[in-house]
Design an enzyme around this catalytic site. Structure first.
Site, mmCIF file in Angstrom:
data_model
loop_
_atom_site.group_PDB
_atom_site.id
_atom_site.type_symbol
_atom_site.label_atom_id
_atom_site.label_comp_id
_atom_site.label_asym_id
_atom_site.label_seq_id
_atom_site.Cartn_x
_atom_site.Cartn_y
_atom_site.Cartn_z
ATOM 1 N N LYS A 1 -9.041 2.159 1.774
ATOM 2 C CA LYS A 1 -9.729 1.077 2.256
ATOM 3 C C LYS A 1 -9.829 1.208 3.774
ATOM 4 O O LYS A 1 -8.684 1.041 4.634
ATOM 5 C CB LYS A 1 -8.947 -0.062 2.018
ATOM 6 C CG LYS A 1 -9.522 -1.450 2.362
ATOM 7 C CD LYS A 1 -8.804 -3.006 1.409
ATOM 8 C CE LYS A 1 -7.675 -3.140 2.300
ATOM 9 N NZ LYS A 1 -6.885 -4.395 1.672
ATOM 10 N N ASP B 1 -4.528 1.885 3.838
ATOM 11 C CA ASP B 1 -5.444 0.628 4.283
ATOM 12 C C ASP B 1 -5.507 0.756 5.791
ATOM 13 O O ASP B 1 -4.539 0.809 6.285
ATOM 14 C CB ASP B 1 -4.325 -0.523 3.697
ATOM 15 C CG ASP B 1 -5.061 -1.944 3.884
ATOM 16 O OD1 ASP B 1 -5.909 -2.080 4.685
ATOM 17 O OD2 ASP B 1 -4.269 -2.933 3.471
ATOM 18 N N ASP C 1 0.681 -1.061 0.016
ATOM 19 C CA ASP C 1 -0.054 0.096 0.022
ATOM 20 C C ASP C 1 1.018 1.165 0.043
ATOM 21 O O ASP C 1 2.063 1.339 0.167
ATOM 22 C CB ASP C 1 -0.855 0.004 1.180
ATOM 23 C CG ASP C 1 -1.760 -1.342 1.470
ATOM 24 O OD1 ASP C 1 -2.428 -1.584 0.547
ATOM 25 O OD2 ASP C 1 -1.521 -1.811 2.376
ATOM 26 N N ASP D 1 -1.194 -2.056 -4.310
ATOM 27 C CA ASP D 1 -2.363 -2.412 -3.478
ATOM 28 C C ASP D 1 -3.511 -1.380 -3.321
ATOM 29 O O ASP D 1 -3.967 -0.794 -4.441
ATOM 30 C CB ASP D 1 -1.894 -3.148 -2.275
ATOM 31 C CG ASP D 1 -3.146 -3.921 -1.853
ATOM 32 O OD1 ASP D 1 -4.136 -3.965 -2.337
ATOM 33 O OD2 ASP D 1 -2.775 -4.666 -0.654
ATOM 34 N N ASP D 2 -3.336 -0.832 -2.162
ATOM 35 C CA ASP D 2 -4.358 0.263 -1.837
ATOM 36 C C ASP D 2 -3.692 1.489 -1.614
ATOM 37 O O ASP D 2 -2.353 1.664 -1.373
ATOM 38 C CB ASP D 2 -5.163 0.050 -0.810
ATOM 39 C CG ASP D 2 -5.970 -1.366 -0.940
ATOM 40 O OD1 ASP D 2 -6.717 -1.444 -1.953
ATOM 41 O OD2 ASP D 2 -5.977 -2.319 -0.040
#
Length: 842
Positions: free
Chosen positions: A633, A592, A564, A588-589
């Site tokens: 997220k 997070d 992330d 990924d994000d």
């Protein structure tokens, strides 16, 4: 069934034997006395379904009875806190059936494997076919998966390696998570299986590859569950001595079968299933007694500028502890220790240079706190050597100078600089560590150990020289970058890059720290992460840290799916804040806030005045490699967190702009999401997605502006107050939520100064605020009270360079010197918040 064990213990009540040792006391096979033998030919008994979390993939049953588990594209997982996999299974009647299940697995496709991929044989306590919510069950299996301990007692972490995996601690239905989930009985068969396997930058990859073949068996006897790996004529086995461990969630039955999970494909041949009535099976074996040796440990710095220090002592047995000096005399008071309970011991009288002590634990003979099958190996005192080196450079109010060519023999001046590890080891509260411009090629992580603290009035500042930014180049470091375990530090104006796979470039584990103007990019793990230790209580998890005016981008792990930009997850205390931060092009994000059911909820995290864009792919690779890609997220595993996302923007992320990720009580205030999920029609995403498996929700949304997502906004509300759906300050899918003729009915392009998401990039401005340069900034056409309006910081942080050590300008104590103390930059309305302040309700 045995009662759940304390999670602070790392010894498993599982007796572990090699097959050769076990065969000395039992028969080699139960097949001679079987009542029935079933398998591929008994199709009526066998069923196929997906178990637990995840979707995608399929199981193919061939005419000859062999199976293909195609889990490529499957989002299930074999994890530490929940499970999900394709399952070919049968129901077992424990009153009439003990069993042996055997199978040969061949790995056909491992190109998409990651640390949560796995396959093998598994028996589960309770099972609801094709229910993503039913992901929490007791189990016993022979699995190629993740392990933390081996048969021969070695510890660490191994991924994708064969072993006996055991999960217990669940007492409710499989839809109910629990922090009592316990996997400490699990064991890898061979810790050194495929030693030396390296894949790219990943030195600890899952240890299976395409073409690998594994012969596995799982047996239930009157003794318990036996996991076995048959390897080149050798048999490795682990035994769990609890035959009723899978009769807790469902007292009448359990299930057993073959499985595969997460982005791999396996072929199963030569599989068979045989049963025997328990009355015809051999008598249960008595559980061997395990000898347990008491241990004493501490977690404290070995370097300090102070004459006294608090030493935390931790034991796994009841007893008395004291610290002795070099002459064997008591240097502290005696304290009582309980297993897993940390006690602080005041140690005074440290002298400049080396100081040696011994911590001694005397176990209590009558109060052992072990399981029935364990006994204390000895009640002799346990000793732990302690050493502290005391050194000081100058006084508080002065600066220690560091350079790439500095060394431990320097005096901390610009003419004779220190190296970075030495400066970090001995800086005093109220001092600055000033890094000269240049690249610092670390060979190992710089760790600010516990006990290396500043104070709330006099933090320790680690900063680049005003003449130019310092860069931590981690390409040669085997253990990552900067690990901040101390309290009251201010990290200012650093570039951190090129960490190796799964090595943290910047990990925050202390309290009341300010992380400011950091750019962390092109690392092999999450750019900046706040996380503590799951074996410690919530009160010790990192809290009240402020990350501000910082940017994280182009971070990707070797498996390109789990890095992330920013994260505060897994083990996080209260009061952590991200403010005026930018996260983009992380695999990924962007942000997070994941929580696990096994460790419980994390503290409330606030993200404000921040931007997440273009997450899910890397700039250099473009759209050739796409992975997760959520902007914000805000949860995990249905754990409550009460996280607040305020006055922030998410645009052009691969998946959702904002997702609760099953968090049941996310709060959104004045959030703009535009064009999320448009990059990939197949993956897609919503501007806002709030879903959970929790029985109730407590979502709050005001001022949401969600426009042009590839999928409709999705709000799953299981709550009495659903007024957010009629609140006219909210615009879902570009449409006004409620009736208010004074506000526009829908979002139009003229609400924004610019929608050029490809041509305009946000950046951190001179004052430390996020500068949007017109991109998605709202015009007068947009109604008040809807969407994000990120403004300037009215009171930027000001750090004045202190006089260097030895100048005689320090205060000789804990004073301010000639500096302006670092402040947490204010928000867009000019109301500043320090690192320890965080608005719980807006």
């Amino acid at each position: 069934m045995d009662s759940p064990r304390r999670r602070i213990r790392d010894r498993a009540p599982l007796a572990l034997l090699t097959a050769s040792a076990l065969l000395a006391t039992t028969i080699t096979s139960a097949t001679a006395a079987t009542e029935s033998a079933t398998g591929p030919e008994d199709a009526d008994r066998w069923h196929t379904a997906h178990a637990g979390v995840g979707s995608g993939g399929e199981v193919i049953t061939h005419d000859d009875g062999t199976l293909t588990f195609d889990a490529v594209g499957n989002s299930g997982k074999i994890a530490d806190s929940e499970d999900g996999f394709w399952y070919h299974y049968t129901e077992v009647d424990p009153e009439t059936e003990n069993f042996t299940l055997e199978a040969t697995f061949e790995v056909e496709d491992a190109s998409g494997k990651d640390n949560q991929s796995g396959f093998g044989l598994i028996a589960v306590d309770d099972f609801i076919p094709n229910s993503g919510a039913a992901r929490y069950f007791n189990s016993a299996g022979t699995q190629v998966a993740k392990y933390h301990t081996s048969l021969d007692g070695e510890t660490g972490t191994r991924y994708g390696t064969p072993g006996g995996k055991v999960v217990h601690g669940y007492t409710e239905a499989p839809t109910q998570n629990s922090p009592d989930r316990d996997m400490t009985d699990s064991r890898a068969f061979d810790w050194h299986h495929k030693d030396g396997l390296v894949e790219g930058d990943n030195t600890n990859p899952p240890r299976f590859e395409a073409g690998d073949v594994y012969e596995l068996s799982l047996r239930k006897s009157n003794t318990g569950f036996h996991a076995m790996w048959h390897r080149d004529g050798e048999e490795l086995e682990s035994v769990s001595y609890d035959p009723d461990m899978l009769l807790v969630q469902d007292e009448e039955r359990y299930y057993v079968g073959l499985f595969t999970a997460r982005n791999i494909r396996t072929a199963v041949t030569d599989w068979s299933f045989t049963t025997i009535h328990p009355d015809d099976d051999e008598d249960p074996l008595e559980r061997p007694t395990e000898q347990v040796t008491p241990t004493l440990s501490t977690d404290i710095t070995s370097t300090t500028p102070h004459a006294e220090i608090e030493v935390p002592l931790l034991a796994d047995a009841y007893g008395e502890a004291v610290i002795l000096d070099e002459d064997g005399e008591e240097a502290t008071e005696t304290v009582d220790l309980e297993p897993g309970q940390r006690e602080l011991v005041e140690l005074a009288g440290l002298e400049p240079g080396d100081n040696s002590f011994t911590a001694r634990l005397t176990p209590h003979e009558e109060q052992l706190h072990y399981e029935d099958w364990e006994e204390l190996a000895s009640t002799d005192p346990v000793e732990l050597e302690l050493s502290f080196h005391v050194a000081r450079y100058g006084d508080p109010g002065e600066s220690l100078h560091v350079a790439p060519n500095g060394d431990a023999d320097g005096d901390g001046t610009q003419a004779d600089p220190l190296d970075l590890p030495t400066a970090v080891a001995y800086a005093q509260p109220g001092q600055q560590i000033v890094l000269a411009e240049g690249a610092y090629r670390l060979q190992e992580a710089i760790v600010v150990e516990r006990g290396r603290d500043g104070t709330s009035e006099e933090p320790i500042t680690l900063m680049s020289s005003p003449e130019g930014r310092a860069t931590l180049d981690l390409s040669e470091s085997s253990s990552g970058g900067l690990v901040l375990r101390g309290d009251h530090w201010h990290i200012h104006d650093l570039e951190i890059t090129r960490s190796r796979g799964y090595q943290k470039p910047l990990l925050i584990q202390g309290h009341h720290n300010v992380i400011e103007r950091i750019e962390t990019h092109h690392n092999g793990d999450t750019g900046l992460q706040i996380s503590g230790n799951g074996n410690e209580p919530f009160e010790m998890w990192p809290s009240h840290n402020l990350v501000v005016s910082s940017e994280s981008h182009n971070n990707a792990d070797p498996n390109v799916n789990d890095a992330d930009g920013f994260a505060a997850k897994l083990t996080v205390g209260e009061g952590n804040v991200f403010r005026h931060t930018i996260s983009h092009h992380n695999i990924d994000d962007g942000y997070d806030l994941y929580a696990k059911s096994t460790t419980g909820s994390i503290g409330t995290v606030t993200i404000e005045d921040s931007v997440a864009y273009n997450n899910g792919w890397l700039e250099e690779q473009g759209l050739d490699v796409l992975r997760q890609g959520n902007g914000f997220k805000l949860g995990g595993e249905s754990m409550p967190g009460d996280h607040l996302l305020r006055n922030s923007v998410a645009y052009n992320n691969l998946s959702h702009g904002v997702t609760s990720n099953s968090g049941p009580d996310v709060r959104l205030q004045d959030v703009t999401t535009v064009g999320n999920g448009l990059v990939s029609e197949e993956m897609g995403g919503s501007g806002i997605q709030l879903h959970t498996n929790a029985p109730e929700t407590a979502y709050e949304i005001t001022g949401a502006l969600s426009w042009r997502g590839s999928r409709e906004d999705s709000l799953q509300l299981d709550q009495e107050d659903t007024s957010l759906l009629q609140d006219p300050s909210n615009y879902f899918d570009g449409q006004r939520a409620g009736e208010d003729d004074s506000r526009p009915a829908e979002v139009t392009e003229d609400w924004f100064e610019s929608v050029d998401v490809d041509g305009v990039r946000p950046e951190i401005g001179e004052d430390g605020s996020v500068q949007m340069h017109g991109l998605l900034e709202l015009t007068d056409v947009a109604p008040e009270g809807t969407g994000a309006r990120i403004g300037a910081i009215e009171e930027p942080t000001v750090i004045e360079l202190m006089p260097e050590v030895g100048s005689g300008s320090g205060d000789g104590g804990a004073g301010d010197g000639d500096r302006t103390p670092p402040r947490g930059p204010g928000n867009n309305n000019g109301k500043g918040h320090g690192a320890g302040e965080h608005p719980v309700r807006g």
